[in-house]
Enzyme design. Sequence first.
Site, PDB file in Angstrom:
ATOM      1  N   ASP A 103       0.814  -1.215   0.000  1.00  0.00           N
ATOM      2  CA  ASP A 103       0.000   0.000   0.000  1.00  0.00           C
ATOM      3  C   ASP A 103       0.849   1.269   0.000  1.00  0.00           C
ATOM      4  O   ASP A 103       0.329   2.363  -0.190  1.00  0.00           O
ATOM      5  CB  ASP A 103      -0.945   0.000   1.204  1.00  0.00           C
ATOM      6  CG  ASP A 103      -2.103   0.972   1.045  1.00  0.00           C
ATOM      7  OD1 ASP A 103      -2.537   1.198  -0.096  1.00  0.00           O
ATOM      8  OD2 ASP A 103      -2.576   1.515   2.069  1.00  0.00           O
ATOM      9  N   SER A 144      -6.738   5.193  -0.114  1.00  0.00           N
ATOM     10  CA  SER A 144      -6.997   3.988  -0.910  1.00  0.00           C
ATOM     11  C   SER A 144      -8.502   3.718  -0.947  1.00  0.00           C
ATOM     12  O   SER A 144      -9.195   3.859   0.068  1.00  0.00           O
ATOM     13  CB  SER A 144      -6.283   2.781  -0.307  1.00  0.00           C
ATOM     14  OG  SER A 144      -4.897   3.032  -0.158  1.00  0.00           O
ATOM     15  N   GLN A 192      -4.574  -0.839  -7.732  1.00  0.00           N
ATOM     16  CA  GLN A 192      -5.279  -0.043  -6.732  1.00  0.00           C
ATOM     17  C   GLN A 192      -5.885   1.194  -7.383  1.00  0.00           C
ATOM     18  O   GLN A 192      -5.301   1.774  -8.301  1.00  0.00           O
ATOM     19  CB  GLN A 192      -4.337   0.414  -5.610  1.00  0.00           C
ATOM     20  CG  GLN A 192      -5.020   1.224  -4.519  1.00  0.00           C
ATOM     21  CD  GLN A 192      -4.026   1.779  -3.507  1.00  0.00           C
ATOM     22  OE1 GLN A 192      -3.495   2.868  -3.690  1.00  0.00           O
ATOM     23  NE2 GLN A 192      -3.767   1.024  -2.451  1.00  0.00           N
TER      24      GLN A 192
END
Length: 293
Positions: A205, A229, A279
Site C-alpha cells: 500500500d 486507498s 489499486q
Amino acid sequence: MSDVLQELLQLLRLEPIGVQRFRGHSQDLGFRALFGGQVLGQSLSAAMHTLPEGDWFPHSLHAYFLRPGTVDDSVEFEVDVVRDGRSFVTRQVKASQHGKAILTMMCSFQHPEDGFVHMAPMPEVAGPEGIASQLELARTFRDYFPERVRDIYTADKPIEQRVLDPVNIFAPQKKEPIKYAWMRADDAMGDDFHDHARVLAYASDFNLITTALHPHAVSVSQKDMRVASIDHSIWFHRPFRMDEWLLYAIDSPNAGGARGFCRGQIFNLQGELVASVAQEGLMRQVARAKESS
C-alpha cells in the site's frame, strides 16, 4: 530480528477472540487515518487463521476500503469460510471498528501446483545500492514535518524503501506517473511464507497512489489534498522473501473523477515476477472541489 520488524509481525498475526473472529491492534504512522496496508495485512492474516490443514498459499486478494479507520482503536476481523475445495479455498473477511465495517476482502489460497510458466521481464533500472532510503530522506527533511508527526516519520522502520528519483513532497514538480521502489524487511525473517505474504500485503500500500499524483505536481503533504486507498488487489505469483530486495515497479495509466488508478509489479533480484498489484485511490484537491461546486 530487529524490534521494529518483530513489532510489525506481531501487529499482523492477530489475537483469536471467538469462532473465526480475531482482533488486531492499530499502529500510528502519522497519516490522517489508519494505514490501509495494516488492515490489508491483518485481514489476510485473519483468513490464514481459518485455513484447513495442508500447504495453502495465498493466490489473490481483492479488498474495498469502506471507511477510514482510527489509529486509537483496535480492529476486529470476522471471517466467512466461503468454500474449501481440493485446489483452492476462498475466504471473505470483514474488518470493523466500533461495529462498523472499514474494509471487506475476498481472498483465495491454492495448493502448490506445477503448470505453464511465463512472466513479464523485470525493468532495467539501477539496483538498490547507493540509493538513499525514504527514512534517510525523512531525517534529512526532519524540520519540515509538523511537530506532531516528526518523531513518527523519522523513527526506525520495519520496511526499508529506496525510491529511484524520489519526489520532493515539499516542492513537487510534474513528472511521468511512473515509480520504481526497492523494498525489503529491515532484518532477517523466518521461513514461514505466510509471514512474508502478510508483510508484502502491508508494504504494497506504500508508493501506489502517490504515483498518480506525479503529473499534477501535488503531494500528500499538502493540506488541501485528500488522498486515500479505495480498493486494492494483489495476485501472488510465486514464492518470495520479504527480507531480500524486491523491486516495486509502479505506473498510473489513468486519473479522473477524483480517482487515480495504479498498477504495480513486484520482482525479486533474480528478475522473477513474484506479485502483481492494482489499486484505485481518492486524490481530491479540496480547494478545486469547492471552486467547481
